[in-house]
Design a protein around this motif. Structure first.
Motif, PDB file in Angstrom:
ATOM      1  N   LYS A 212     -10.009   1.855  -8.191  1.00 20.13           N
ATOM      2  CA  LYS A 212     -10.514   1.651  -7.088  1.00 20.13           C
ATOM      3  C   LYS A 212     -11.627   2.746  -6.735  1.00 20.13           C
ATOM      4  O   LYS A 212     -11.336   4.007  -7.186  1.00 20.13           O
ATOM      5  CB  LYS A 212      -9.509   1.997  -6.044  1.00 20.13           C
ATOM      6  CG  LYS A 212      -8.362   0.820  -5.744  1.00 20.13           C
ATOM      7  CD  LYS A 212      -7.384   1.510  -4.483  1.00 20.13           C
ATOM      8  CE  LYS A 212      -7.698   1.190  -3.441  1.00 20.13           C
ATOM      9  NZ  LYS A 212      -6.649   2.132  -2.523  1.00 20.13           N
TER      10      LYS A 212
ATOM     11  N   THR B  41      -1.070  -1.145  -4.165  1.00 23.29           N
ATOM     12  CA  THR B  41      -2.225  -0.229  -4.122  1.00 23.29           C
ATOM     13  C   THR B  41      -1.935   1.333  -3.798  1.00 23.29           C
ATOM     14  O   THR B  41      -0.975   1.468  -3.100  1.00 23.29           O
ATOM     15  CB  THR B  41      -3.287  -0.638  -2.885  1.00 23.29           C
ATOM     16  OG1 THR B  41      -2.600  -0.828  -1.753  1.00 23.29           O
ATOM     17  CG2 THR B  41      -3.977  -1.911  -3.301  1.00 23.29           C
ATOM     18  N   THR B  42      -2.630   2.187  -4.298  1.00 25.06           N
ATOM     19  CA  THR B  42      -2.519   3.717  -4.222  1.00 25.06           C
ATOM     20  C   THR B  42      -3.880   4.107  -3.716  1.00 25.06           C
ATOM     21  O   THR B  42      -4.678   3.603  -4.194  1.00 25.06           O
ATOM     22  CB  THR B  42      -1.678   4.325  -5.101  1.00 25.06           C
ATOM     23  OG1 THR B  42      -2.859   4.693  -5.832  1.00 25.06           O
ATOM     24  CG2 THR B  42      -0.515   3.766  -5.520  1.00 25.06           C
ATOM     25  N   ASN B  43      -4.123   5.445  -3.136  1.00 20.82           N
ATOM     26  CA  ASN B  43      -5.156   6.095  -3.125  1.00 20.82           C
ATOM     27  C   ASN B  43      -4.753   7.568  -3.230  1.00 20.82           C
ATOM     28  O   ASN B  43      -3.562   7.894  -3.311  1.00 20.82           O
ATOM     29  CB  ASN B  43      -5.976   5.873  -1.647  1.00 20.82           C
ATOM     30  CG  ASN B  43      -5.199   6.409  -0.560  1.00 20.82           C
ATOM     31  OD1 ASN B  43      -4.377   7.247  -0.537  1.00 20.82           O
ATOM     32  ND2 ASN B  43      -5.464   5.700   0.587  1.00 20.82           N
TER      33      ASN B  43
ATOM     34  N   GLN C 266      -6.794   4.662  -7.407  1.00 18.69           N
ATOM     35  CA  GLN C 266      -8.058   5.114  -7.226  1.00 18.69           C
ATOM     36  C   GLN C 266      -8.653   6.195  -7.739  1.00 18.69           C
ATOM     37  O   GLN C 266      -7.893   7.278  -8.175  1.00 18.69           O
ATOM     38  CB  GLN C 266      -8.093   5.474  -5.531  1.00 18.69           C
ATOM     39  CG  GLN C 266      -9.418   5.648  -5.099  1.00 18.69           C
ATOM     40  CD  GLN C 266      -9.328   5.682  -3.347  1.00 18.69           C
ATOM     41  OE1 GLN C 266      -8.774   5.119  -3.039  1.00 18.69           O
ATOM     42  NE2 GLN C 266     -10.327   6.570  -2.909  1.00 18.69           N
TER      43      GLN C 266
ATOM     44  N   ILE D 287      -2.204   8.770  -0.661  1.00 17.14           N
ATOM     45  CA  ILE D 287      -0.882   7.838  -0.946  1.00 17.14           C
ATOM     46  C   ILE D 287       0.219   8.371  -2.043  1.00 17.14           C
ATOM     47  O   ILE D 287       1.328   8.708  -2.006  1.00 17.14           O
ATOM     48  CB  ILE D 287      -0.970   6.438  -1.162  1.00 17.14           C
ATOM     49  CG1 ILE D 287      -1.465   5.982   0.389  1.00 17.14           C
ATOM     50  CG2 ILE D 287       0.205   5.781  -1.501  1.00 17.14           C
ATOM     51  CD1 ILE D 287      -1.916   4.345   0.165  1.00 17.14           C
TER      52      ILE D 287
ATOM     53  N   THR E 111      -3.343  -5.449   1.881  1.00 14.61           N
ATOM     54  CA  THR E 111      -2.560  -4.385   1.268  1.00 14.61           C
ATOM     55  C   THR E 111      -1.858  -3.900   2.471  1.00 14.61           C
ATOM     56  O   THR E 111      -2.491  -3.397   3.546  1.00 14.61           O
ATOM     57  CB  THR E 111      -3.286  -3.313   0.293  1.00 14.61           C
ATOM     58  OG1 THR E 111      -2.153  -2.657  -0.140  1.00 14.61           O
ATOM     59  CG2 THR E 111      -4.447  -2.444   0.962  1.00 14.61           C
TER      60      THR E 111
ATOM     61  N   ASP F  94       0.668  -1.443   0.120  1.00 14.01           N
ATOM     62  CA  ASP F  94      -0.012   0.005   0.012  1.00 14.01           C
ATOM     63  C   ASP F  94       0.958   1.200  -0.047  1.00 14.01           C
ATOM     64  O   ASP F  94       1.063   1.709   0.792  1.00 14.01           O
ATOM     65  CB  ASP F  94      -0.877  -0.110   1.294  1.00 14.01           C
ATOM     66  CG  ASP F  94      -2.165   0.772   0.892  1.00 14.01           C
ATOM     67  OD1 ASP F  94      -2.500   1.161   0.039  1.00 14.01           O
ATOM     68  OD2 ASP F  94      -2.796   1.217   2.343  1.00 14.01           O
TER      69      ASP F  94
ATOM     70  N   TYR G 148     -11.816  -1.062   5.349  1.00 10.44           N
ATOM     71  CA  TYR G 148     -10.868  -0.218   6.069  1.00 10.44           C
ATOM     72  C   TYR G 148     -10.715  -0.689   7.582  1.00 10.44           C
ATOM     73  O   TYR G 148     -11.348   0.042   8.248  1.00 10.44           O
ATOM     74  CB  TYR G 148     -11.138   1.230   5.842  1.00 10.44           C
ATOM     75  CG  TYR G 148     -10.698   1.780   4.667  1.00 10.44           C
ATOM     76  CD1 TYR G 148     -10.500   1.331   3.605  1.00 10.44           C
ATOM     77  CD2 TYR G 148     -10.669   3.436   4.776  1.00 10.44           C
ATOM     78  CE1 TYR G 148      -9.907   2.144   2.372  1.00 10.44           C
ATOM     79  CE2 TYR G 148     -10.344   4.063   3.467  1.00 10.44           C
ATOM     80  CZ  TYR G 148      -9.994   3.261   2.229  1.00 10.44           C
ATOM     81  OH  TYR G 148      -9.472   4.084   1.199  1.00 10.44           O
TER      82      TYR G 148
ATOM     83  N   HIS H 265      -3.010  -1.112  10.682  1.00 13.99           N
ATOM     84  CA  HIS H 265      -2.099  -0.509  11.399  1.00 13.99           C
ATOM     85  C   HIS H 265      -1.267  -1.222  12.583  1.00 13.99           C
ATOM     86  O   HIS H 265      -0.483  -0.369  13.316  1.00 13.99           O
ATOM     87  CB  HIS H 265      -2.879   0.619  12.136  1.00 13.99           C
ATOM     88  CG  HIS H 265      -3.175   1.858  11.370  1.00 13.99           C
ATOM     89  ND1 HIS H 265      -3.842   2.986  11.780  1.00 13.99           N
ATOM     90  CD2 HIS H 265      -3.604   1.904   9.943  1.00 13.99           C
ATOM     91  CE1 HIS H 265      -3.916   3.942  10.782  1.00 13.99           C
ATOM     92  NE2 HIS H 265      -3.884   3.106   9.654  1.00 13.99           N
TER      93      HIS H 265
ATOM     94  N   ALA I 275      -7.648  -3.420   3.905  1.00 11.93           N
ATOM     95  CA  ALA I 275      -6.780  -2.446   3.796  1.00 11.93           C
ATOM     96  C   ALA I 275      -6.993  -1.495   4.988  1.00 11.93           C
ATOM     97  O   ALA I 275      -7.524  -1.874   6.182  1.00 11.93           O
ATOM     98  CB  ALA I 275      -7.459  -1.420   2.685  1.00 11.93           C
ATOM     99  N   SER I 276      -6.188  -0.314   5.149  1.00  9.73           N
ATOM    100  CA  SER I 276      -6.245   0.494   6.353  1.00  9.73           C
ATOM    101  C   SER I 276      -5.519  -0.430   7.874  1.00  9.73           C
ATOM    102  O   SER I 276      -6.338  -0.640   8.697  1.00  9.73           O
ATOM    103  CB  SER I 276      -7.428   1.094   6.725  1.00  9.73           C
ATOM    104  OG  SER I 276      -7.390   1.926   7.887  1.00  9.73           O
TER     105      SER I 276
ATOM    106  N   ARG J  72      -9.688   1.801  10.499  1.00  5.62           N
ATOM    107  CA  ARG J  72     -10.816   2.690  10.503  1.00  5.62           C
ATOM    108  C   ARG J  72     -12.265   2.166  11.101  1.00  5.62           C
ATOM    109  O   ARG J  72     -13.072   2.947  11.822  1.00  5.62           O
ATOM    110  CB  ARG J  72     -11.115   3.846   9.405  1.00  5.62           C
ATOM    111  CG  ARG J  72      -9.800   4.264   8.764  1.00  5.62           C
ATOM    112  CD  ARG J  72     -10.297   5.378   7.840  1.00  5.62           C
ATOM    113  NE  ARG J  72      -9.077   5.714   6.860  1.00  5.62           N
ATOM    114  CZ  ARG J  72      -8.998   6.717   6.022  1.00  5.62           C
ATOM    115  NH1 ARG J  72     -10.161   7.351   5.902  1.00  5.62           N
ATOM    116  NH2 ARG J  72      -7.924   7.088   5.318  1.00  5.62           N
TER     117      ARG J  72
HETATM  118  C1  E4P Z   1      -5.877   1.150   0.396  1.00  9.67           C
HETATM  119  O1  E4P Z   1      -5.204   1.420  -0.322  1.00  9.67           O
HETATM  120  C2  E4P Z   1      -6.498   2.261   1.317  1.00  9.67           C
HETATM  121  O2  E4P Z   1      -6.677   3.221   0.582  1.00  9.67           O
HETATM  122  C3  E4P Z   1      -5.692   2.457   2.789  1.00  9.67           C
HETATM  123  O3  E4P Z   1      -5.032   1.270   3.147  1.00  9.67           O
HETATM  124  C4  E4P Z   1      -6.105   3.329   3.842  1.00  9.67           C
HETATM  125  O4  E4P Z   1      -5.405   3.391   4.749  1.00  9.67           O
HETATM  126  P1  E4P Z   1      -5.553   4.406   5.952  1.00  9.67           P
HETATM  127  O5  E4P Z   1      -6.843   4.260   6.816  1.00  9.67           O
HETATM  128  O6  E4P Z   1      -4.399   4.204   6.672  1.00  9.67           O
HETATM  129  O7  E4P Z   1      -5.481   5.817   5.447  1.00  9.67           O
END
Ligand code: E4P
Length: 222
Positions: A86, A26-28, A59, A31, A185, A6, A132, A168, A165-166, A135
């Protein structure tokens, strides 16, 4: 399980790709901005680096249906295969997931905060769903919700893959692998903390030190 990175940091991608079987990137939008480069520079750089079998997920930025569809077509047109748009699961996004899928475009439904909205995106034809996890954990048990989503797709016989995703921390990774996640990711920092185990480094240091003390060398053969 697919191992995805990611990040849009090409140096990080190269470093991790050199030692792991990396299935994609993956990107957003955030990122990409963190790379310090423009999208016109960073996206072609990543495309040039990736092997054809490695997947790329980019994305959309537009929020309206027409804009999302136009960007989804653009993203899918960047590489001949293994490229996915995305699309966040807003009202406009869900509609675009369905129509992009019907056009034969690769789609990952993203910014998912509930198994139910994820399930709708699966019914609309998404190839991947990106909950996510971290989150979601602000509102409840994110891991359990993702485990439920995996089960919901299985019992309903849908082949959409869940890409966590997301993330931590490594405990989230551990729990999701046990739950049967199809893809994760990874932020590079989490993968690096899984790789660099201080106990392993210390054990190797001790083995080498005792070998050298007794045999005066640091190799098996003289
Ligand atoms: C995937 O690519 C998501 O956009 C990303 O993992 C979001 O992560 P974050 O909640 O740390 O911003």
């Amino acid at each position: 399980m697919e191992l995805i990175i990611d990040t849009a940091d090409l140096d990080e991608i190269k470093k991790l790709d050199a030692l792991l079987n990396v299935d994609g990137v993956t990107t957003n939008p955030t990122i990409i901005t963190r790379s310090g480069k423009t999208p016109e520079v960073v996206i072609p750089e990543i495309i040039e680096y990736l092997r054809p079998d490695q997947k790329l997920f980019i994305q959309v930025v537009a929020e309206d249906y027409d804009g999302i569809m136009e960007e989804a077509r653009y993203i899918n047109g960047l590489r001949p295969e293994n490229t996915y748009a995305k699309i966040p699961v807003t009202r406009e996004g869900l509609k675009a997931v369905r129509d992009a899928h019907n056009e034969g475009l690769g789609v990952l439904a993203t910014a998912i905060f509930s198994p139910e909205s994820a399930f709708l995106a699966a019914l609309n034809g998404a190839d991947y769903l990106a909950p996510y996890v971290n989150r979601m954990s602000n509102y409840g048990d994110g891991i359990q919700q993702v485990a439920d989503l995996i089960e919901m797709l299985a019992v309903q016989d849908l082949d959409t893959k869940v890409m966590a995703a997301s993330l931590h921390n490594t405990n989230q990774v551990h729990e999701l692998i046990l739950a049967g996640i199809q893809a994760i990711t990874f932020p590079p920092a989490i993968l690096n903390s899984m790789i660099d185990q201080p106990g392993t480094v210390g054990a190797v240091h001790d083995f080498t030190a005792s070998w050298e003390k007794n045999y005066g060398r640091t190799t098996l053969r003289a």
